[in-house]
Design a protein around this motif. Sequence first.
Motif, PDB file in Angstrom:
ATOM      1  N   GLY A 136       0.777  -1.231   0.000  1.00  0.00           N
ATOM      2  CA  GLY A 136       0.000   0.000   0.000  1.00  0.00           C
ATOM      3  C   GLY A 136       0.809   1.282   0.000  1.00  0.00           C
ATOM      4  O   GLY A 136       0.356   2.291  -0.542  1.00  0.00           O
ATOM      5  N   ASP A 137       1.999   1.284   0.619  1.00  0.00           N
ATOM      6  CA  ASP A 137       2.758   2.553   0.655  1.00  0.00           C
ATOM      7  C   ASP A 137       3.268   2.918  -0.739  1.00  0.00           C
ATOM      8  O   ASP A 137       3.149   4.064  -1.173  1.00  0.00           O
ATOM      9  CB  ASP A 137       3.884   2.516   1.691  1.00  0.00           C
TER      10      ASP A 137
ATOM     11  N   ALA B  12       0.264   4.040  -2.807  1.00  0.00           N
ATOM     12  CA  ALA B  12      -0.178   5.419  -2.532  1.00  0.00           C
ATOM     13  C   ALA B  12       0.707   6.412  -3.273  1.00  0.00           C
ATOM     14  O   ALA B  12       0.227   7.415  -3.807  1.00  0.00           O
ATOM     15  CB  ALA B  12      -0.153   5.679  -1.029  1.00  0.00           C
TER      16      ALA B  12
ATOM     17  N   ALA C  81      -0.375   6.332  -6.902  1.00  0.00           N
ATOM     18  CA  ALA C  81      -1.696   6.965  -7.058  1.00  0.00           C
ATOM     19  C   ALA C  81      -1.565   8.481  -6.963  1.00  0.00           C
ATOM     20  O   ALA C  81      -2.185   9.210  -7.745  1.00  0.00           O
ATOM     21  CB  ALA C  81      -2.663   6.442  -6.000  1.00  0.00           C
ATOM     22  N   ASN C  82      -0.767   8.959  -6.024  1.00  0.00           N
ATOM     23  CA  ASN C  82      -0.611  10.407  -5.887  1.00  0.00           C
ATOM     24  C   ASN C  82       0.138  10.991  -7.080  1.00  0.00           C
ATOM     25  O   ASN C  82      -0.158  12.094  -7.526  1.00  0.00           O
ATOM     26  CB  ASN C  82       0.102  10.742  -4.578  1.00  0.00           C
TER      27      ASN C  82
ATOM     28  N   THR D 210      -6.518   7.164  -7.735  1.00  0.00           N
ATOM     29  CA  THR D 210      -6.859   6.680  -6.401  1.00  0.00           C
ATOM     30  C   THR D 210      -6.198   5.329  -6.161  1.00  0.00           C
ATOM     31  O   THR D 210      -5.955   4.566  -7.097  1.00  0.00           O
ATOM     32  CB  THR D 210      -8.383   6.519  -6.219  1.00  0.00           C
ATOM     33  N   ALA D 211      -5.907   5.061  -4.885  1.00  0.00           N
ATOM     34  CA  ALA D 211      -5.296   3.789  -4.492  1.00  0.00           C
ATOM     35  C   ALA D 211      -6.377   2.894  -3.912  1.00  0.00           C
ATOM     36  O   ALA D 211      -7.153   3.320  -3.060  1.00  0.00           O
ATOM     37  CB  ALA D 211      -4.204   4.026  -3.457  1.00  0.00           C
TER      38      ALA D 211
END
Lengths: 440, 467
Positions: free
Chosen positions: B263-264, B267, B270-271, B276-277
């Motif tokens: 997830g890190d 993210a 996505a940013n 979006t994540a």
Amino acid sequence: MNATTTPASGVRKAVVVGGNRIPFARAGGAYAHSSNQDMLTAALDGLVARFGLQDETIGEVAAGAVLKHSRDFNLTREAVLGSALSATTPAYDLQQACATGMEAVIGLSNKIKLGQLDSAIAGGVDSASDAPIAVSEGLRAILLDLNRAKTTVDKVRILARIRPKDLSPDAPSTGEPRTGLSMGEHQALTTAQWKISRLAQDELALASHKNLAAAYDRHFFDDLITPYRGLSRDSNLRADSTMEKLSTLKPVFGRNLGEAATMTAGNSTPLTDGASTVLLASEDWAAAHELPMLANVVDGEAGAVDFVHGKDGLLMAPAFAVPRLLARNGLTLADIDYFEIHEAFAGTVLSTLAAWEDEDFGKTRLGLDGAFGSVDRDKLNVNGSSLAAGHPFAATGGRLVATLAKMLHERGHVDGRPARGLISVCAAGGQGVVALLEAR
Amino acid sequence: MGDGTRAMKVQSDKYTEFVSRGLGKDLAKRLGLPQPAVLRRYEPGAPLVQGPVLVLGHSEGADAVAAVLLGWDQDVRRHATPKERLGAVVLVLDELAHPDQLSAPLREAGSSLRDLARNARVVSISRPALAEDSPEVAAARQGIDGIMRSLAKELRGGSTANGVLLANDIAADSPSAMSALRFFLSARSAFVDGQFLTAYATGEPVGQGTAESREAAEADWGQPLNGRVAVVTGAARGIGAAIARTLARDGAKVIAVDVPAAGDHLAQVANEVRGTALQLDVTATEAGGRILDHAAQRHGRLDIVVHNAGITRDKLLANMDSGRWDSVVAVNIASQLRMNQAFLASSHFASHPRIISVASTSGIAGNRGQTNYAASKAGVIGMVRATAPLLSGRGGTVNAVAPGFIETDMTAKIPFATREVARRLNSLQQGGKPEDVAEAVAYFAQAAAAGVTANILRVCGQNLVGQ
């Protein structure tokens, strides 16, 4: 009683859109070299990524830390500037000890309700690993004098005042300034006062670990947590914990109480590092941004007890704040579907529940006709709480609000009205902040 | 945005840099060492082709293709002009009846090859050989296959040779065929060599037509995925992250999916792409539904699905355990089948939808120690071909890209000598970049590629193994 709980005045609603936190890490562990700013920025960036808020100007971001370096006077604003949010997002720091995150949520929600804000992010962060260490008071005075000295002779004379004892650093402690007792020692007195057994405390701790582990296993946290520095679950979580293991631990607080010493490292929260954020909005803003709405922030209440001179324990303020909050909203404990009572210590939760069930406490302290009521244990901290997740002081409020909001949204309606949830957080200085949420 | 924009830690190909200029270039030449070229990669706004385009062939189709190229503002030649540096040669051979007819156009093409600029393109446009063709016609058509694959091995300096196949008797200048021509001519296809794309249907015209519409059309070619909503699985790093960046660059709104533990990185991606994540395990039974819910909630629709998530658990079959086998099949193919069922049943995935799967050359040529992986990736190829008819009804397509040796964190772990050999075992004598795979994926996602379906496109620099 109304089917839905709405504030008396005609103010608009504040909704919880969602949240993001980084996994909580035991102090000195995975985040030993991360600063508060690093962790808060990571939590913000994860929130931005989850909801596609890149370059968005949020109305306000409010967050804080309990253990804070003096250089971090603008911690939250600096985290915003380092995040993917628009640099035109205002931010401020606030602090109310362990209730920091709760106060951020309530304060920002109130601004949304009044129409001052359309969107807001509440948050909190704490690092017990990267805690500020100050020079001793003696050395500080000398250094300040040195700074003011004009001549070399004066400077040498001032430097000569330094003594070895001045060189020992001054680390922050969890001790209460007015009593000199640590939070654990205070709670040990309260735990004994309410005659909470070791067994009951260990059972609550075990339930916290089991419930948190089960929530992870069913992917409940997939949209609440973003991994950080190699951690994807809270490092304090012991999914394989047992009553046998917990029962072997020796008491660490209230050891002078002898037989009544019941508080161990297993039923107390450890020092923890971590950060959390919650995205709040008006209904219009959430709808315009095609964002989900999990729950309404209905109401909040702060309280405090005179733990220095009075008969109430340091962490008992919520025992008074919750009855006031529910009465104002025409509710009783029986009307609540989920309770999130922060597990500073298992004894804190159990003392609070005991006080509410105590007829004398209800009559003499709360001014009621009898006991305030009972909390159905099946509704208490059903996805685990601080004993398992850990407790990075200012970050706990955001964890609780985002978790409860998702639980309420999943639950939907109960008996034809939206599911209700109550959050209770105790804090240093004899304080507490509680809040009422409602499913959407 | 923090370190969200940090570059991927990809091993740079020092050898290619060394032999591309100065002393290194001289040395490699004298010693007969491989001299891989620095490939031209796509940049928005850069010219489609670097130099005039020579269109060979005498059919009506050839004239029509030349007209399309003129419409794209290309400097078109219908006859070779000696000593002129050509950007591309387009061979239109859509009316072949006998292998004897190959000689003249191919020798004409051959006489122009010495004039090719670096990173030039040779693209054939012909018809696929089918069982129902007469033996003479089929022989001539299949001959093109051998010609282009051989020519690709002869070209140097980053130049490539690829072909467009016109199925179902569609015209040479059909919009779908022209989208494939444009892809092969462009720098988007830098690491695609010796390959064919088949256009099965005409498709809607994009980037052609009247002068008034030409400006809008140019904008379409620059942002071909504008307004489209894409989901990319395995988007946290490597090829998946490159796909997310490329789709976003081409105008798509990207939903980046990866397992919660990644997830890190997810993210950050996505940013970076302003998307979006969505943390999600694609093997979960409700994965397809959760992607649809997210896309519907945030965008009201889902247009493009990129199945990129994949794992390897290599072991010789003799030593293979069920854990290794089952996990690879679960992630690499079973998840795609299950999610596709959900997507195909959804009204949100109904407007010219696109599915693009990432296969592998291992699924085509096989690879020692990868029976499980090859089963899953060959399975993807089978799935793509069988899914195409299910999507054609709603104007949708499904295709796969099959990467060869791509420089990623994963291939950086291969021991140095093995990696160095693996890199050179293709016509371009180098490893590809994650962006090369991403460009092929983004091409299949374009509206212009409407008739291009059921294709398995290798992005491998014409690796020596397999087709």
